[in-house]
Write a protein that holds these residues in place. Structure first.
Motif, PDB file in Angstrom:
ATOM      1  N   HIS A  33       1.575   4.373  12.462  1.00 26.11           N
ATOM      2  CA  HIS A  33       2.179   4.772  11.427  1.00 26.11           C
ATOM      3  C   HIS A  33       3.624   4.429  11.502  1.00 26.11           C
ATOM      4  O   HIS A  33       4.666   3.871  10.430  1.00 26.11           O
ATOM      5  CB  HIS A  33       2.094   6.176  10.645  1.00 26.11           C
ATOM      6  CG  HIS A  33       2.567   7.120  11.670  1.00 26.11           C
ATOM      7  ND1 HIS A  33       1.841   7.592  12.727  1.00 26.11           N
ATOM      8  CD2 HIS A  33       3.934   7.778  11.644  1.00 26.11           C
ATOM      9  CE1 HIS A  33       2.831   8.557  13.366  1.00 26.11           C
ATOM     10  NE2 HIS A  33       3.714   8.669  12.719  1.00 26.11           N
ATOM     11  N   ASP A  73      -0.204   5.306  -0.983  1.00 26.36           N
ATOM     12  CA  ASP A  73      -0.850   5.557   0.370  1.00 26.36           C
ATOM     13  C   ASP A  73       0.126   6.159   1.417  1.00 26.36           C
ATOM     14  O   ASP A  73       1.229   5.873   1.389  1.00 26.36           O
ATOM     15  CB  ASP A  73      -1.657   4.419   1.070  1.00 26.36           C
ATOM     16  CG  ASP A  73      -2.667   3.855  -0.028  1.00 26.36           C
ATOM     17  OD1 ASP A  73      -3.072   4.419  -0.926  1.00 26.36           O
ATOM     18  OD2 ASP A  73      -3.363   2.719   0.551  1.00 26.36           O
ATOM     19  N   THR A  74      -0.449   7.010   2.105  1.00 27.83           N
ATOM     20  CA  THR A  74       0.283   7.757   3.409  1.00 27.83           C
ATOM     21  C   THR A  74       0.663   6.660   4.293  1.00 27.83           C
ATOM     22  O   THR A  74      -0.132   5.749   4.307  1.00 27.83           O
ATOM     23  CB  THR A  74      -0.291   8.871   3.735  1.00 27.83           C
ATOM     24  OG1 THR A  74      -1.512   8.566   4.639  1.00 27.83           O
ATOM     25  CG2 THR A  74      -0.314  10.115   3.024  1.00 27.83           C
ATOM     26  N   ARG A  78       0.107   6.927   7.515  1.00 27.35           N
ATOM     27  CA  ARG A  78      -0.977   7.042   8.341  1.00 27.35           C
ATOM     28  C   ARG A  78      -2.130   6.457   7.693  1.00 27.35           C
ATOM     29  O   ARG A  78      -2.979   5.618   8.649  1.00 27.35           O
ATOM     30  CB  ARG A  78      -1.292   8.633   8.550  1.00 27.35           C
ATOM     31  CG  ARG A  78      -0.646   9.016   9.628  1.00 27.35           C
ATOM     32  CD  ARG A  78      -0.891  10.672  10.199  1.00 27.35           C
ATOM     33  NE  ARG A  78       0.096  11.335  10.635  1.00 27.35           N
ATOM     34  CZ  ARG A  78       0.515  11.153  11.911  1.00 27.35           C
ATOM     35  NH1 ARG A  78       0.047  10.409  12.630  1.00 27.35           N
ATOM     36  NH2 ARG A  78       1.640  11.995  12.298  1.00 27.35           N
ATOM     37  N   ASP A  79      -2.547   6.631   6.371  1.00 22.88           N
ATOM     38  CA  ASP A  79      -3.620   5.782   5.630  1.00 22.88           C
ATOM     39  C   ASP A  79      -3.492   4.329   5.924  1.00 22.88           C
ATOM     40  O   ASP A  79      -4.442   3.669   6.094  1.00 22.88           O
ATOM     41  CB  ASP A  79      -3.590   6.192   4.343  1.00 22.88           C
ATOM     42  CG  ASP A  79      -4.410   7.803   4.205  1.00 22.88           C
ATOM     43  OD1 ASP A  79      -4.824   8.458   5.176  1.00 22.88           O
ATOM     44  OD2 ASP A  79      -4.194   8.139   3.077  1.00 22.88           O
ATOM     45  N   VAL A  80      -2.169   3.793   5.386  1.00 20.45           N
ATOM     46  CA  VAL A  80      -2.055   2.324   5.562  1.00 20.45           C
ATOM     47  C   VAL A  80      -2.083   1.981   7.118  1.00 20.45           C
ATOM     48  O   VAL A  80      -2.804   0.833   7.184  1.00 20.45           O
ATOM     49  CB  VAL A  80      -0.498   2.084   5.173  1.00 20.45           C
ATOM     50  CG1 VAL A  80      -0.098   0.630   5.373  1.00 20.45           C
ATOM     51  CG2 VAL A  80      -0.197   2.502   3.647  1.00 20.45           C
ATOM     52  N   TYR A 134       0.748  -1.322  -0.011  1.00 22.96           N
ATOM     53  CA  TYR A 134      -0.002   0.127   0.049  1.00 22.96           C
ATOM     54  C   TYR A 134       0.796   1.298  -0.111  1.00 22.96           C
ATOM     55  O   TYR A 134       0.578   2.259  -0.424  1.00 22.96           O
ATOM     56  CB  TYR A 134      -0.988   0.003   1.074  1.00 22.96           C
ATOM     57  CG  TYR A 134      -1.871  -1.125   1.243  1.00 22.96           C
ATOM     58  CD1 TYR A 134      -2.420  -1.663   0.076  1.00 22.96           C
ATOM     59  CD2 TYR A 134      -2.415  -1.584   2.155  1.00 22.96           C
ATOM     60  CE1 TYR A 134      -3.515  -2.572   0.196  1.00 22.96           C
ATOM     61  CE2 TYR A 134      -3.462  -2.670   2.337  1.00 22.96           C
ATOM     62  CZ  TYR A 134      -3.945  -3.056   1.121  1.00 22.96           C
ATOM     63  OH  TYR A 134      -4.739  -4.298   1.238  1.00 22.96           O
ATOM     64  N   SER A 135       1.844   1.159   0.620  1.00 24.67           N
ATOM     65  CA  SER A 135       3.093   2.334   0.746  1.00 24.67           C
ATOM     66  C   SER A 135       3.563   2.540  -0.749  1.00 24.67           C
ATOM     67  O   SER A 135       3.535   3.975  -1.276  1.00 24.67           O
ATOM     68  CB  SER A 135       4.208   2.270   1.854  1.00 24.67           C
ATOM     69  OG  SER A 135       3.736   1.991   2.810  1.00 24.67           O
ATOM     70  N   ILE A 142      -3.994   3.185   9.335  1.00 28.78           N
ATOM     71  CA  ILE A 142      -5.477   3.125   9.831  1.00 28.78           C
ATOM     72  C   ILE A 142      -6.150   1.758   9.064  1.00 28.78           C
ATOM     73  O   ILE A 142      -6.879   0.967   9.609  1.00 28.78           O
ATOM     74  CB  ILE A 142      -6.117   4.343   9.290  1.00 28.78           C
ATOM     75  CG1 ILE A 142      -5.772   5.395  10.279  1.00 28.78           C
ATOM     76  CG2 ILE A 142      -7.720   4.001   9.101  1.00 28.78           C
ATOM     77  CD1 ILE A 142      -6.091   6.902   9.932  1.00 28.78           C
ATOM     78  N   ARG A 143      -5.840   1.408   7.834  1.00 26.98           N
ATOM     79  CA  ARG A 143      -6.346   0.518   6.981  1.00 26.98           C
ATOM     80  C   ARG A 143      -6.011  -0.843   7.727  1.00 26.98           C
ATOM     81  O   ARG A 143      -6.744  -1.892   7.534  1.00 26.98           O
ATOM     82  CB  ARG A 143      -5.688   0.772   5.711  1.00 26.98           C
ATOM     83  CG  ARG A 143      -6.410  -0.391   4.654  1.00 26.98           C
ATOM     84  CD  ARG A 143      -5.741  -0.146   3.135  1.00 26.98           C
ATOM     85  NE  ARG A 143      -6.488  -0.583   2.187  1.00 26.98           N
ATOM     86  CZ  ARG A 143      -6.316  -0.359   0.860  1.00 26.98           C
ATOM     87  NH1 ARG A 143      -5.264   0.306   0.511  1.00 26.98           N
ATOM     88  NH2 ARG A 143      -7.007  -1.187   0.132  1.00 26.98           N
ATOM     89  N   ASN A 161      -4.850  -1.326  10.778  1.00 26.03           N
ATOM     90  CA  ASN A 161      -4.774  -1.170  12.407  1.00 26.03           C
ATOM     91  C   ASN A 161      -3.571  -1.567  12.924  1.00 26.03           C
ATOM     92  O   ASN A 161      -3.558  -2.359  13.933  1.00 26.03           O
ATOM     93  CB  ASN A 161      -6.069  -2.331  12.654  1.00 26.03           C
ATOM     94  CG  ASN A 161      -6.607  -2.191  14.212  1.00 26.03           C
ATOM     95  OD1 ASN A 161      -6.541  -0.955  14.773  1.00 26.03           O
ATOM     96  ND2 ASN A 161      -6.857  -3.287  14.961  1.00 26.03           N
TER      97      ASN A 161
END
Length: 82
Positions: free
Chosen positions: A47, A34-35, A37-39, A29-30, A41-42, A44
């Motif tokens: 960061h 994706d940031t 933080r987004d990864v 995802y990185s 959150i996605r 759980n």
């Protein structure tokens, strides 16, 4: 970069261990943009954890996403027996 994404996609389909799959997805995802933080959150997690595994992948590739052997004397009884 696209080659790395393809390698990680293939690895994610083959991986059976949940911990390693999660690490693969963090990096995948990185790399897709994706940031951190987004990864986090996605998936759980935090960061800094995403950053740690992304860096390990950068240094050691897929081998870097595997759990390192623990040092010290092995346990004589399992956690269940305690």
């Amino acid at each position: 970069m696209n080659k790395q994404i393809e390698i990680l996609k293939k690895a994610s389909k083959k991986e059976k261990e949940a911990k390693i799959l999660k690490r693969i997805l963090m990096v995948l995802y990185s790399l897709k943009g994706d940031t951190l933080r987004d990864v986090a959150i996605r998936l759980n997690c935090t960061h800094p954890t995403v950053l740690y595994w992304k860096r390990r992948y950068g240094k050691k590739g897929l081998e870097g996403l595997k759990t390192k052997p623990k040092s010290g004397k092995p346990r004589k009884i399992s956690r269940r027996q305690e």
